[in-house]
Design a protein around this motif. Structure first.
Motif, PDB file in Angstrom:
ATOM      1  N   ASP A 162       0.802  -1.209   0.000  1.00  0.00           N
ATOM      2  CA  ASP A 162       0.000   0.000   0.000  1.00  0.00           C
ATOM      3  C   ASP A 162       0.847   1.278   0.000  1.00  0.00           C
ATOM      4  OD1 ASP A 162      -2.350   1.369  -0.017  1.00  0.00           O
ATOM      5  OD2 ASP A 162      -2.473   1.506   2.159  1.00  0.00           O
ATOM      6  N   ASN A 163       1.846   1.324  -0.832  1.00  0.00           N
ATOM      7  CA  ASN A 163       2.690   2.524  -0.897  1.00  0.00           C
ATOM      8  C   ASN A 163       2.885   2.861  -2.368  1.00  0.00           C
ATOM      9  OD1 ASN A 163       4.381   4.602  -0.424  1.00  0.00           O
ATOM     10  ND2 ASN A 163       5.903   3.453   0.734  1.00  0.00           N
ATOM     11  N   THR A 164       1.763   3.102  -3.034  1.00  0.00           N
ATOM     12  CA  THR A 164       1.770   3.203  -4.488  1.00  0.00           C
ATOM     13  C   THR A 164       2.547   4.411  -4.999  1.00  0.00           C
ATOM     14  OG1 THR A 164      -0.366   4.229  -4.218  1.00  0.00           O
ATOM     15  CG2 THR A 164      -0.357   1.947  -4.989  1.00  0.00           C
ATOM     16  N   ASN A 165       2.753   5.404  -4.136  1.00  0.00           N
ATOM     17  CA  ASN A 165       3.471   6.597  -4.592  1.00  0.00           C
ATOM     18  C   ASN A 165       4.986   6.484  -4.496  1.00  0.00           C
ATOM     19  OD1 ASN A 165       1.456   8.237  -5.519  1.00  0.00           O
ATOM     20  ND2 ASN A 165       0.871   8.831  -3.427  1.00  0.00           N
ATOM     21  N   ALA A 166       5.449   5.428  -3.875  1.00  0.00           N
ATOM     22  CA  ALA A 166       6.897   5.321  -3.673  1.00  0.00           C
ATOM     23  C   ALA A 166       7.607   5.100  -5.016  1.00  0.00           C
ATOM     24  CB  ALA A 166       7.217   4.192  -2.717  1.00  0.00           C
ATOM     25  N   VAL A 167       8.768   5.715  -5.117  1.00  0.00           N
ATOM     26  CA  VAL A 167       9.623   5.522  -6.294  1.00  0.00           C
ATOM     27  C   VAL A 167      10.375   4.209  -6.090  1.00  0.00           C
ATOM     28  CG1 VAL A 167      11.759   6.411  -7.331  1.00  0.00           C
ATOM     29  CG2 VAL A 167       9.874   7.982  -6.775  1.00  0.00           C
ATOM     30  N   MET A 168      10.554   3.463  -7.192  1.00  0.00           N
ATOM     31  CA  MET A 168      11.335   2.228  -7.074  1.00  0.00           C
ATOM     32  C   MET A 168      12.493   2.246  -8.055  1.00  0.00           C
ATOM     33  SD  MET A 168       9.315  -1.291  -6.521  1.00  0.00           S
ATOM     34  CE  MET A 168       7.704  -1.035  -5.857  1.00  0.00           C
ATOM     35  N   ALA A 169      13.634   1.759  -7.592  1.00  0.00           N
ATOM     36  CA  ALA A 169      14.804   1.678  -8.468  1.00  0.00           C
ATOM     37  C   ALA A 169      15.305   0.242  -8.494  1.00  0.00           C
ATOM     38  CB  ALA A 169      15.904   2.603  -7.952  1.00  0.00           C
ATOM     39  N   LEU A 170      15.645  -0.217  -9.682  1.00  0.00           N
ATOM     40  CA  LEU A 170      16.251  -1.548  -9.832  1.00  0.00           C
ATOM     41  C   LEU A 170      17.748  -1.337 -10.052  1.00  0.00           C
ATOM     42  CD1 LEU A 170      16.035  -4.631 -10.200  1.00  0.00           C
ATOM     43  CD2 LEU A 170      15.644  -4.211 -12.635  1.00  0.00           C
ATOM     44  N   VAL A 171      18.551  -1.992  -9.218  1.00  0.00           N
ATOM     45  CA  VAL A 171      19.999  -1.767  -9.260  1.00  0.00           C
ATOM     46  C   VAL A 171      20.723  -3.097  -9.425  1.00  0.00           C
ATOM     47  CG1 VAL A 171      21.971  -1.077  -7.841  1.00  0.00           C
ATOM     48  CG2 VAL A 171      19.955   0.394  -7.957  1.00  0.00           C
ATOM     49  N   GLY A 172      21.474  -3.217 -10.523  1.00  0.00           N
ATOM     50  CA  GLY A 172      22.315  -4.394 -10.761  1.00  0.00           C
ATOM     51  C   GLY A 172      23.709  -4.076 -10.261  1.00  0.00           C
ATOM     52  N   ASN A 173      24.069  -4.633  -9.110  1.00  0.00           N
ATOM     53  CA  ASN A 173      25.353  -4.295  -8.493  1.00  0.00           C
ATOM     54  C   ASN A 173      26.449  -5.296  -8.899  1.00  0.00           C
ATOM     55  OD1 ASN A 173      26.957  -2.674  -6.733  1.00  0.00           O
ATOM     56  ND2 ASN A 173      26.807  -4.274  -5.177  1.00  0.00           N
ATOM     57  N   LYS A 174      27.662  -4.964  -8.562  1.00  0.00           N
ATOM     58  CA  LYS A 174      28.890  -5.733  -8.867  1.00  0.00           C
ATOM     59  C   LYS A 174      29.206  -5.652 -10.367  1.00  0.00           C
ATOM     60  CE  LYS A 174      28.284  -8.644  -4.796  1.00  0.00           C
ATOM     61  NZ  LYS A 174      28.655  -9.845  -4.068  1.00  0.00           N
ATOM     62  N   ALA A 175      28.877  -4.506 -10.955  1.00  0.00           N
ATOM     63  CA  ALA A 175      29.105  -4.314 -12.390  1.00  0.00           C
ATOM     64  C   ALA A 175      30.595  -4.252 -12.715  1.00  0.00           C
ATOM     65  CB  ALA A 175      28.405  -3.040 -12.853  1.00  0.00           C
ATOM     66  N   ASP A 176      31.445  -4.156 -11.703  1.00  0.00           N
ATOM     67  CA  ASP A 176      32.900  -4.197 -11.957  1.00  0.00           C
ATOM     68  C   ASP A 176      33.339  -5.590 -12.388  1.00  0.00           C
ATOM     69  OD1 ASP A 176      34.085  -5.454  -9.032  1.00  0.00           O
ATOM     70  OD2 ASP A 176      32.161  -4.458  -8.959  1.00  0.00           O
ATOM     71  N   LEU A 177      32.514  -6.610 -12.080  1.00  0.00           N
ATOM     72  CA  LEU A 177      32.883  -7.994 -12.418  1.00  0.00           C
ATOM     73  C   LEU A 177      32.340  -8.351 -13.805  1.00  0.00           C
ATOM     74  CD1 LEU A 177      32.096  -9.603  -8.915  1.00  0.00           C
ATOM     75  CD2 LEU A 177      34.321  -8.883  -9.799  1.00  0.00           C
ATOM     76  N   LYS A 178      32.738  -7.552 -14.792  1.00  0.00           N
ATOM     77  CA  LYS A 178      32.198  -7.666 -16.159  1.00  0.00           C
ATOM     78  C   LYS A 178      32.312  -9.074 -16.712  1.00  0.00           C
ATOM     79  CE  LYS A 178      30.133  -4.257 -18.137  1.00  0.00           C
ATOM     80  NZ  LYS A 178      28.760  -4.481 -17.729  1.00  0.00           N
ATOM     81  N   SER A 179      33.495  -9.687 -16.514  1.00  0.00           N
ATOM     82  CA  SER A 179      33.715 -11.000 -17.130  1.00  0.00           C
ATOM     83  C   SER A 179      32.822 -12.074 -16.504  1.00  0.00           C
ATOM     84  CB  SER A 179      35.183 -11.396 -17.007  1.00  0.00           C
ATOM     85  OG  SER A 179      35.515 -11.453 -15.638  1.00  0.00           O
ATOM     86  N   GLU A 180      32.276 -11.793 -15.310  1.00  0.00           N
ATOM     87  CA  GLU A 180      31.412 -12.782 -14.644  1.00  0.00           C
ATOM     88  C   GLU A 180      29.932 -12.454 -14.771  1.00  0.00           C
ATOM     89  OE1 GLU A 180      32.766 -13.449 -10.545  1.00  0.00           O
ATOM     90  OE2 GLU A 180      34.737 -12.774 -11.211  1.00  0.00           O
ATOM     91  N   GLN A 181      29.640 -11.365 -15.500  1.00  0.00           N
ATOM     92  CA  GLN A 181      28.243 -10.929 -15.576  1.00  0.00           C
ATOM     93  C   GLN A 181      27.388 -11.964 -16.306  1.00  0.00           C
ATOM     94  OE1 GLN A 181      27.570  -6.862 -16.478  1.00  0.00           O
ATOM     95  NE2 GLN A 181      25.361  -7.101 -16.645  1.00  0.00           N
TER      96      GLN A 181
END
Ligand SMILES: Nc1nc2c(ncn2[C@@H]2O[C@H](COP(=O)(O)OP(=O)(O)OP(=O)(O)O)[C@@H](O)[C@H]2O)c(=O)[nH]1
Length: 240
Positions: free
Chosen positions: A156-175
């Motif tokens: 019940d918090n329909t006004n909240a902003v949501m962000a999707l974050v893909g972390n550990k992007a420094d590990l490119k070769s393992e992505q």
């Protein structure tokens, strides 16, 4: 496995108070919660003493995706080797200037372990934003994203902003999580999307900047539901 993780950098540890607290209202219903409290660098502390817009933000996501590390990097402007499992939640205060406006983010960084998932609605109450974090090198953590998004929407918090974050992007070769697929999911669900690295700092502060802008766009004009505060962190610390 995670219980062996320990923090190795003492300067950040000195900002942390590990205390048992009986939180009011929400948490009272689940008894006594444990959380850490961190107020960050001196710079962060100074910035937050001026008039600031205050946003409550929570982080959610699978264990070990880097939720705490993101908060700690944002506050310290550097990589801090963080090896501590979040028990319940950790409270962070991050002060940033966004488009000339001082903004104070009060961040509830929730523990990713399953035993803490039932606490998320309590921390999410009245939040302006939620950050759903996954690890780009671990497909299971991305597969759990939709669960988190749907759970948060239930609260019940329909006004909240949501962000999707893909972390550990420094590990490119393992992505293994495809950036396009993640962005597509974010776009079709109305989420901000960024790939970050709490190790290099890439995009870490940009998450909070994007969130602040999105909240402002959703609530244009004078900050009606946003709080203007002129308090020191001592006054606003979670430890009272
Ligand atoms: N290479 C790399 N390692 C990271 C990154 N972010 C976090 N880590 C490491 O991943 C591990 C878990 O990080 P945490 O910040 O504790 O993860 P969390 O999501 O808060 O974990 P929980 O407390 O279990 O929910 C630690 O060993 C971090 O050093 C990143 O961007 N890159």
């Amino acid at each position: 496995m995670h219980d062996t993780r320990r923090m190795t950098q003492t300067d950040t540890k000195s900002h942390l108070l590990k205390i048992p607290v009986r939180t009011s209202q929400a948490a009272a219903s689940v008894g006594e919660l444990f959380f850490n409290c961190s107020t960050g660098t001196n710079q962060n502390r100074r910035a937050s003493t001026s008039m600031a817009v205050v946003y409550k933000v929570i982080t959610v996501g699978s264990p070990s995706v880097g939720k705490s590390s993101i908060c700690i990097h944002a506050m310290n402007n550097k990589n801090v080797e963080w090896n501590e499992v979040t028990v319940g939640a950790t409270f962070f205060v991050l002060a940033l200037e966004v488009d000339g406006v001082p903004v104070k983010f009060e961040i509830w960084d929730t523990g990713g372990q399953e035993r803490f998932q039932s606490l998320v609605p309590l921390y999410y109450r009245n939040a302006h934003a939620a950050i759903v974090v996954y690890n780009v090198t671990d497909k299971n953590t991305f597969d759990k994203v939709d669960y988190w998004v749907q759970e948060l929407r239930k609260y019940d918090n329909t006004n909240a902003v949501m962000a999707l974050v893909g972390n550990k992007a420094d590990l490119k070769s393992e992505q293994v999580v495809n950036t396009r697929e993640a962005r597509k999911y974010a776009e079709s669900n109305g989420l901000i999307f960024l790939e970050t690295s709490a190790k290099t700092g890439i995009n870490v502060k940009n998450i909070f900047i994007a969130i602040a802008r999105d909240i402002k766009n959703k609530t244009p004009g004078p900050p009606a539901d946003r709080v203007l505060q002129k308090k020191t962190l001592q006054q606003t610390s979670c430890c009272h």
